[in-house]
Scaffold this motif. Structure first.
Motif, PDB file in Angstrom:
ATOM      1  N   ASP A  22       3.133   9.706  -4.443  1.00  0.00           N
ATOM      2  CA  ASP A  22       1.849   9.575  -3.747  1.00  0.00           C
ATOM      3  C   ASP A  22       0.649   9.654  -4.682  1.00  0.00           C
ATOM      4  O   ASP A  22      -0.467   9.305  -4.299  1.00  0.00           O
ATOM      5  N   GLY A  23       0.884  10.078  -5.937  1.00  0.00           N
ATOM      6  CA  GLY A  23      -0.207  10.059  -6.902  1.00  0.00           C
ATOM      7  C   GLY A  23      -0.688   8.652  -7.211  1.00  0.00           C
ATOM      8  O   GLY A  23      -1.804   8.470  -7.692  1.00  0.00           O
ATOM      9  N   ILE A  24       0.133   7.645  -6.925  1.00  0.00           N
ATOM     10  CA  ILE A  24      -0.254   6.241  -7.116  1.00  0.00           C
ATOM     11  C   ILE A  24      -1.142   5.781  -5.964  1.00  0.00           C
ATOM     12  O   ILE A  24      -2.288   5.359  -6.160  1.00  0.00           O
ATOM     13  N   THR A  25      -0.629   5.857  -4.752  1.00  0.00           N
ATOM     14  CA  THR A  25      -1.361   5.314  -3.601  1.00  0.00           C
ATOM     15  C   THR A  25      -2.531   6.190  -3.178  1.00  0.00           C
ATOM     16  O   THR A  25      -3.483   5.699  -2.561  1.00  0.00           O
ATOM     17  N   GLU A  26      -2.485   7.486  -3.515  1.00  0.00           N
ATOM     18  CA  GLU A  26      -3.568   8.380  -3.104  1.00  0.00           C
ATOM     19  C   GLU A  26      -4.600   8.610  -4.200  1.00  0.00           C
ATOM     20  O   GLU A  26      -5.459   9.489  -4.070  1.00  0.00           O
ATOM     21  N   ALA A  27      -4.524   7.833  -5.279  1.00  0.00           N
ATOM     22  CA  ALA A  27      -5.590   7.876  -6.287  1.00  0.00           C
ATOM     23  C   ALA A  27      -6.905   7.457  -5.627  1.00  0.00           C
ATOM     24  O   ALA A  27      -6.929   6.568  -4.770  1.00  0.00           O
ATOM     25  N   ARG A  28      -8.002   8.097  -6.013  1.00  0.00           N
ATOM     26  CA  ARG A  28      -9.309   7.834  -5.383  1.00  0.00           C
ATOM     27  C   ARG A  28     -10.333   7.418  -6.421  1.00  0.00           C
ATOM     28  O   ARG A  28     -10.366   7.962  -7.523  1.00  0.00           O
ATOM     29  N   ASP A  29     -11.177   6.481  -6.036  1.00  0.00           N
ATOM     30  CA  ASP A  29     -12.267   6.105  -6.927  1.00  0.00           C
ATOM     31  C   ASP A  29     -13.442   7.045  -6.729  1.00  0.00           C
ATOM     32  O   ASP A  29     -13.356   8.028  -5.978  1.00  0.00           O
ATOM     33  N   ARG A  30     -14.550   6.743  -7.374  1.00  0.00           N
ATOM     34  CA  ARG A  30     -15.707   7.638  -7.323  1.00  0.00           C
ATOM     35  C   ARG A  30     -16.231   7.824  -5.894  1.00  0.00           C
ATOM     36  O   ARG A  30     -16.751   8.869  -5.541  1.00  0.00           O
ATOM     37  N   SER A  31     -16.070   6.822  -5.052  1.00  0.00           N
ATOM     38  CA  SER A  31     -16.556   6.916  -3.671  1.00  0.00           C
ATOM     39  C   SER A  31     -15.583   7.613  -2.744  1.00  0.00           C
ATOM     40  O   SER A  31     -15.897   7.875  -1.581  1.00  0.00           O
ATOM     41  N   GLY A  32     -14.360   7.895  -3.257  1.00  0.00           N
ATOM     42  CA  GLY A  32     -13.349   8.548  -2.433  1.00  0.00           C
ATOM     43  C   GLY A  32     -12.369   7.585  -1.801  1.00  0.00           C
ATOM     44  O   GLY A  32     -11.450   8.011  -1.086  1.00  0.00           O
ATOM     45  N   ALA A  33     -12.511   6.280  -2.055  1.00  0.00           N
ATOM     46  CA  ALA A  33     -11.601   5.288  -1.476  1.00  0.00           C
ATOM     47  C   ALA A  33     -10.234   5.370  -2.145  1.00  0.00           C
ATOM     48  O   ALA A  33     -10.126   5.451  -3.367  1.00  0.00           O
ATOM     49  N   LEU A  34      -9.186   5.338  -1.328  1.00  0.00           N
ATOM     50  CA  LEU A  34      -7.825   5.400  -1.844  1.00  0.00           C
ATOM     51  C   LEU A  34      -7.427   4.099  -2.529  1.00  0.00           C
ATOM     52  O   LEU A  34      -7.850   3.011  -2.114  1.00  0.00           O
ATOM     53  N   PHE A  35      -6.593   4.217  -3.558  1.00  0.00           N
ATOM     54  CA  PHE A  35      -6.031   3.018  -4.178  1.00  0.00           C
ATOM     55  C   PHE A  35      -5.198   2.271  -3.149  1.00  0.00           C
ATOM     56  O   PHE A  35      -5.323   1.054  -2.997  1.00  0.00           O
ATOM     57  N   GLY A  36      -4.358   2.996  -2.451  1.00  0.00           N
ATOM     58  CA  GLY A  36      -3.675   2.463  -1.279  1.00  0.00           C
ATOM     59  C   GLY A  36      -2.493   1.554  -1.558  1.00  0.00           C
ATOM     60  O   GLY A  36      -2.291   1.042  -2.663  1.00  0.00           O
ATOM     61  N   LEU A  37      -1.710   1.344  -0.496  1.00  0.00           N
ATOM     62  CA  LEU A  37      -0.487   0.559  -0.594  1.00  0.00           C
ATOM     63  C   LEU A  37      -0.775  -0.931  -0.768  1.00  0.00           C
ATOM     64  O   LEU A  37      -0.083  -1.620  -1.527  1.00  0.00           O
ATOM     65  N   ASP A  38      -1.784  -1.440  -0.087  1.00  0.00           N
ATOM     66  CA  ASP A  38      -2.092  -2.871  -0.198  1.00  0.00           C
ATOM     67  C   ASP A  38      -2.527  -3.234  -1.620  1.00  0.00           C
ATOM     68  O   ASP A  38      -2.124  -4.274  -2.160  1.00  0.00           O
ATOM     69  N   ARG A  39      -3.328  -2.373  -2.235  1.00  0.00           N
ATOM     70  CA  ARG A  39      -3.778  -2.650  -3.594  1.00  0.00           C
ATOM     71  C   ARG A  39      -2.596  -2.574  -4.575  1.00  0.00           C
ATOM     72  O   ARG A  39      -2.500  -3.377  -5.509  1.00  0.00           O
ATOM     73  N   LEU A  40      -1.711  -1.608  -4.358  1.00  0.00           N
ATOM     74  CA  LEU A  40      -0.518  -1.494  -5.198  1.00  0.00           C
ATOM     75  C   LEU A  40       0.340  -2.743  -5.067  1.00  0.00           C
ATOM     76  O   LEU A  40       0.775  -3.329  -6.077  1.00  0.00           O
ATOM     77  N   THR A  41       0.579  -3.176  -3.841  1.00  0.00           N
ATOM     78  CA  THR A  41       1.406  -4.363  -3.612  1.00  0.00           C
ATOM     79  C   THR A  41       0.790  -5.593  -4.257  1.00  0.00           C
ATOM     80  O   THR A  41       1.475  -6.364  -4.951  1.00  0.00           O
ATOM     81  N   GLY A  42      -0.505  -5.794  -4.047  1.00  0.00           N
ATOM     82  CA  GLY A  42      -1.176  -6.950  -4.621  1.00  0.00           C
ATOM     83  C   GLY A  42      -1.142  -6.950  -6.132  1.00  0.00           C
ATOM     84  O   GLY A  42      -0.944  -8.000  -6.764  1.00  0.00           O
ATOM     85  N   PHE A  43      -1.339  -5.772  -6.719  1.00  0.00           N
ATOM     86  CA  PHE A  43      -1.324  -5.675  -8.186  1.00  0.00           C
ATOM     87  C   PHE A  43       0.032  -6.109  -8.731  1.00  0.00           C
ATOM     88  O   PHE A  43       0.102  -6.933  -9.653  1.00  0.00           O
ATOM     89  N   VAL A  44       1.116  -5.548  -8.191  1.00  0.00           N
ATOM     90  CA  VAL A  44       2.452  -5.851  -8.717  1.00  0.00           C
ATOM     91  C   VAL A  44       2.796  -7.321  -8.499  1.00  0.00           C
ATOM     92  O   VAL A  44       3.325  -7.991  -9.398  1.00  0.00           O
ATOM     93  N   LEU A  45       2.495  -7.859  -7.326  1.00  0.00           N
ATOM     94  CA  LEU A  45       2.788  -9.268  -7.057  1.00  0.00           C
ATOM     95  C   LEU A  45       2.031 -10.181  -8.013  1.00  0.00           C
ATOM     96  O   LEU A  45       2.579 -11.176  -8.514  1.00  0.00           O
ATOM     97  N   ASP A  46       0.765  -9.878  -8.255  1.00  0.00           N
ATOM     98  CA  ASP A  46      -0.036 -10.699  -9.171  1.00  0.00           C
ATOM     99  C   ASP A  46       0.536 -10.678 -10.583  1.00  0.00           C
ATOM    100  O   ASP A  46       0.631 -11.720 -11.248  1.00  0.00           O
ATOM    101  N   GLU A  47       0.912  -9.491 -11.061  1.00  0.00           N
ATOM    102  CA  GLU A  47       1.434  -9.369 -12.422  1.00  0.00           C
ATOM    103  C   GLU A  47       2.780 -10.080 -12.565  1.00  0.00           C
ATOM    104  O   GLU A  47       3.005 -10.835 -13.522  1.00  0.00           O
ATOM    105  N   LEU A  48       3.669  -9.863 -11.612  1.00  0.00           N
ATOM    106  CA  LEU A  48       4.965 -10.529 -11.678  1.00  0.00           C
ATOM    107  C   LEU A  48       4.807 -12.042 -11.548  1.00  0.00           C
ATOM    108  O   LEU A  48       5.508 -12.809 -12.216  1.00  0.00           O
ATOM    109  N   GLY A  49       3.872 -12.466 -10.697  1.00  0.00           N
ATOM    110  CA  GLY A  49       3.622 -13.888 -10.536  1.00  0.00           C
ATOM    111  C   GLY A  49       3.095 -14.544 -11.786  1.00  0.00           C
ATOM    112  O   GLY A  49       3.233 -15.760 -11.974  1.00  0.00           O
ATOM    113  N   SER A  50       2.486 -13.748 -12.659  1.00  0.00           N
ATOM    114  CA  SER A  50       1.970 -14.270 -13.936  1.00  0.00           C
ATOM    115  C   SER A  50       3.017 -14.227 -15.039  1.00  0.00           C
ATOM    116  O   SER A  50       2.716 -14.528 -16.198  1.00  0.00           O
TER     117      SER A  50
END
Length: 381
Positions: free
Chosen positions: A318-346
């Motif tokens: 949960d340290g991945i998905t619950e990482a927070r930016d300066r405003s307190g917004a979570l990194f979240g599952l959607d951002r994690l999924t998009g990041f991995v898909l983009d990298e693998l797709g490249s």
């Protein structure tokens, strides 16, 4: 060719007597035999941000070489030979594990046997590192806390590949981790993988994590089933650390058939990625966290999935998905999924995806992680 063989002979002599710290001077002496003016080993630091000259007798005390934006870093990132008019950089690979880069200042056309030399140097580093602390002194760029020292000494190499299946993992903060860990083993057709997130932090958490890892290995090496492995770890945690618990994913992948079995012990579901998309999450949790299993009478449920060639599994704490930016917004599952898909797709390789992911998380939290962050990836071909 005879000169290259002489260089190999000199390097092989280090297998029988010598330490990793003896390698820089030996390489420098052998450089002319390889058509080079000089040669040096650049090791990746624990944070996987910079390459540093291996410490030792006759070592170049040169400055760090960033991974980003340098030819040496490119050789490390993509695990391939990079050349310039005056230099050659070759990845140092111990199996699928990236140790760093071999850099040669060439005086002419580089010897075609350099890839063999790089492979031998990597093997020497891996086999000699336990006889001294030169490799650790080189890779550590800040003091390592005792809890992290304990955990790192328990972990397998970050990357492993067998018969088209790759497993790769990362964990951060690398100098202060205490509660997260991973393990894997390939036995016959079965790849065993475990990801663990221990309650707490510091020495107490690292001690509990150490018990968990070694109980997992003991159960696996005793031939226990996945369900009995869960029961064994749960029993020992309850006996030695009553009231504590560990969330975990315990998984087995048949690398021939693609059958995937797992128990989620209070842990977030892994990502299952196929053909550039994320499949619906597998049911989770299907068992209580390790250490709390006695609260339910029923046995742990095993979830099965049939993978297809090219599928990727991504495990995370949960340290991945619950990482927070300066405003307190979570990194979240959607951002994690998009990041991995983009990298693998490249076309980025699993270990490089994991390296980039953890630095993205650290940057998202402005360099100060609130919790241990660990991720692991399995790619089945």
């Amino acid at each position: 060719m005879p000169e290259a063989l002489e260089a190999v002979r000199r390097l092989l002599d280090l297998r029988h007597r010598g330490r990793a710290e003896d390698l820089p001077a030996l390489l420098q002496d052998a450089a002319p035999l390889l058509g080079a003016k000089s040669a040096r080993v650049l090791l990746i630091d624990y944070g996987q941000l910079e390459l540093w000259p291996l410490r030792g007798r006759g070592a170049d005390s040169g400055e760090r070489v960033p991974v980003e934006g340098t030819p040496a870093g490119e050789a490390f990132e993509h695990a391939r030979l990079i050349t310039s008019p005056e230099y050659v950089w070759l990845p140092l690979m111990h199996g699928a594990e990236r140790l760093g880069v071999l850099e040669l200042h060439t005086s002419g056309a580089p010897d075609p046997e350099l890839e063999v030399i790089a492979a031998l140097v990597a093997e020497l580093i891996a086999s000699r590192r336990g006889y001294g602390d030169a490799v650790e002194h080189t890779r550590r760029r800040e003091p390592m806390q005792l809890a992290a020292e304990i955990i790192w000494n328990q972990l397998p190499p970050l990357t492993f590949a067998v018969d088209g299946t790759v497993v790769s993992a990362v964990l951060e903060p690398c100098y202060d981790v205490g509660g997260d860990a991973f393990d894997y083993a390939a036995n016959g057709d079965i790849l065993h993988v475990g990801l663990f997130d221990t309650v707490g932090h510091g020495i107490g958490a690292s001690a509990l994590t150490t018990l968990t890892l070694n109980t997992y290995r003991n159960a696996r090496r005793s031939g226990l089933s996945l369900a009995d492995t869960y029961r064994s770890i749960d029993k020992w945690i309850r006996a030695q650390y009553p009231g504590s618990f560990v969330t975990a994913i315990l998984a087995e992948l048949n690398t021939v058939t693609g059958r995937y079995d797992r128990i989620s012990a209070g842990h977030p579901a892994e990502l299952v990625l196929r053909d550039g998309r994320c499949l619906p999450a597998l049911p989770t949790p299907n068992a209580l966290p390790l250490g709390l299993g006695s609260m339910l009478r029923r046995p742990p449920t095993i979830i099965s999935e049939q993978l297809t060639p090219g599928d990727t599994l991504v495990f995370y704490t949960d340290g991945i998905t619950e990482a927070r930016d300066r405003s307190g917004a979570l990194f979240g599952l959607d951002r994690l999924t998009g990041f991995v898909l983009d990298e693998l797709g490249s076309g980025v390789t699993p270990p490089e995806v994991m390296r980039r992911l953890i630095h993205t998380i650290v940057s998202y939290e402005q360099g100060e992680l609130r919790d241990d962050a660990t991720a692991a990836m399995i790619r089945w071909q």
